[in-house]
Design a protein around this motif. Sequence first.
Motif, PDB file in Angstrom:
ATOM      1  N   THR A 139       0.937  -1.086   0.014  1.00  0.00           N
ATOM      2  CA  THR A 139       0.082  -0.027   0.021  1.00  0.00           C
ATOM      3  C   THR A 139       0.867   1.284  -0.254  1.00  0.00           C
ATOM      4  O   THR A 139       2.136   1.215   0.467  1.00  0.00           O
ATOM      5  N   ALA A 140       0.320   2.290  -0.390  1.00  0.00           N
ATOM      6  CA  ALA A 140       1.163   3.782  -0.347  1.00  0.00           C
ATOM      7  C   ALA A 140       1.592   4.114   0.917  1.00  0.00           C
ATOM      8  O   ALA A 140       2.773   4.414   1.046  1.00  0.00           O
ATOM      9  N   ARG A 141       0.727   3.651   1.884  1.00  0.00           N
ATOM     10  CA  ARG A 141       1.201   3.990   3.451  1.00  0.00           C
ATOM     11  C   ARG A 141       2.268   3.335   3.795  1.00  0.00           C
ATOM     12  O   ARG A 141       3.468   3.751   4.459  1.00  0.00           O
ATOM     13  N   ILE A 143       4.628   1.686   1.861  1.00  0.00           N
ATOM     14  CA  ILE A 143       5.693   2.370   1.216  1.00  0.00           C
ATOM     15  C   ILE A 143       6.166   3.651   1.846  1.00  0.00           C
ATOM     16  O   ILE A 143       7.271   3.779   1.939  1.00  0.00           O
ATOM     17  N   ALA A 144       5.376   4.574   2.085  1.00  0.00           N
ATOM     18  CA  ALA A 144       5.596   5.703   2.786  1.00  0.00           C
ATOM     19  C   ALA A 144       6.338   5.585   3.911  1.00  0.00           C
ATOM     20  O   ALA A 144       7.350   6.233   4.367  1.00  0.00           O
ATOM     21  N   LEU A 212       6.183   6.088  -5.248  1.00  0.00           N
ATOM     22  CA  LEU A 212       5.272   7.142  -4.544  1.00  0.00           C
ATOM     23  C   LEU A 212       5.004   8.298  -5.363  1.00  0.00           C
ATOM     24  O   LEU A 212       4.415   9.464  -5.070  1.00  0.00           O
ATOM     25  N   LYS A 213       5.676   8.250  -6.735  1.00  0.00           N
ATOM     26  CA  LYS A 213       5.500   9.461  -7.626  1.00  0.00           C
ATOM     27  C   LYS A 213       6.170  10.639  -7.149  1.00  0.00           C
ATOM     28  O   LYS A 213       5.863  11.861  -7.672  1.00  0.00           O
ATOM     29  N   VAL A 250       0.531  10.748   1.695  1.00  0.00           N
ATOM     30  CA  VAL A 250       0.320   9.844   0.497  1.00  0.00           C
ATOM     31  C   VAL A 250      -0.656   9.182   0.421  1.00  0.00           C
ATOM     32  O   VAL A 250      -1.183   8.738   1.200  1.00  0.00           O
ATOM     33  N   SER A 251      -1.154   9.539  -0.828  1.00  0.00           N
ATOM     34  CA  SER A 251      -2.675   8.912  -1.192  1.00  0.00           C
ATOM     35  C   SER A 251      -2.597   7.764  -2.270  1.00  0.00           C
ATOM     36  O   SER A 251      -3.417   7.028  -2.487  1.00  0.00           O
ATOM     37  N   GLU A 252      -1.488   7.804  -2.914  1.00  0.00           N
ATOM     38  CA  GLU A 252      -1.248   7.011  -4.070  1.00  0.00           C
ATOM     39  C   GLU A 252      -0.026   6.616  -4.338  1.00  0.00           C
ATOM     40  O   GLU A 252       0.997   7.164  -4.114  1.00  0.00           O
ATOM     41  N   SER A 253       0.169   5.525  -5.042  1.00  0.00           N
ATOM     42  CA  SER A 253       1.438   4.993  -5.578  1.00  0.00           C
ATOM     43  C   SER A 253       1.325   4.654  -7.238  1.00  0.00           C
ATOM     44  O   SER A 253       0.155   4.533  -7.657  1.00  0.00           O
ATOM     45  N   ARG A 254       2.486   4.151  -7.747  1.00  0.00           N
ATOM     46  CA  ARG A 254       2.425   3.888  -9.178  1.00  0.00           C
ATOM     47  C   ARG A 254       1.670   2.540  -9.415  1.00  0.00           C
ATOM     48  O   ARG A 254       1.343   1.681  -8.515  1.00  0.00           O
TER      49      ARG A 254
END
Length: 316
Positions: A139-141, A143-144, A212-213, A250-254
């Motif tokens: 998940t984006a979280r 990863i962050a 995470l863009k 952070v709300s989205e990832s690739r």
Amino acid sequence: AKNQKVKELLLRKILTLNAEFSIIEELRETQGIKALIQILALDFDAFLFVQPRTVISKVSGQHFLDKNLRLILDGKGNCDIDSLDVEINSAYVDPEDDKTSGEQNARKEKTEVFLKSRNIKINKHLPCIESENETTVRTAREIAERTAVLTVINMVAFDGMTGEEAIEYLQENDLWDKATPDEKLFLADPTDDKKIEETWKCEAIWVLMWALKKVDNLGFPDELCNLNNIPYKEYPIGEGNDPNNFVSQVSESRSKSEILDANDLYYRLDWACVDARINNQTIDDINPSVVYHRHYALNWLIYYMEQEWDDVSCDT
């Protein structure tokens, strides 16, 4: 290999494997083991990876035998057979694979075209990586949080803070529980040798920030990444930056497709680097350490082998 035909057949046979198991020979205690191995090998259409000085050994080093216990290949390239049966039992083929093989093969072919354009050695027998249907991305979280911890570890590696300061910082920002057992050991005793090893995690940070863009393009692994190219306000830590804000915002990832494309590329790049090392060669326009650490982070992103950060493997 002195017999290229048999070598190619062995590589193909490896791809048909359904199971793997070991047999341990105990001196003077395992009666009839050679006959038992012969029965098993024939029944399972097996081939064997054999150690020297066993009851079935043919040469003095490690080697492969076929189901008839004849030499397929040893460390000197010797071979005593002219052919090798390669079959696959249809019972082991998942019908669902047909729905994803096109996507997987297209990804592999795309990577190979790119590698060919860079004159990088390709292993045609290297299999496809998992399909999108088979893959779960962190998940984006997650990863962050992993990125935030790694940036703190990185600060210690480059003497930007002490181990004690890093521990306190992670605890104050509710990130201590996100540090891995190995990372906690490092922070407790950040020796110079360990610091050198940890500096390579810059490449992992680069990959995760890309996921995470925060980084537009991973770039080619011919040189080290430059974390200074990441906008300061986008970075998890630093003066005026709050790692908790970084995580919460952070709300989205690739997309899964983008991450798998990158994973497939670094999987095959890593193979080329390993192959070159084994053959005492160099690849002028690739940094093998950069490739390895980016491959490491990409494997973590896709839950490769369900491994957590300290235990990620980069199989090739």
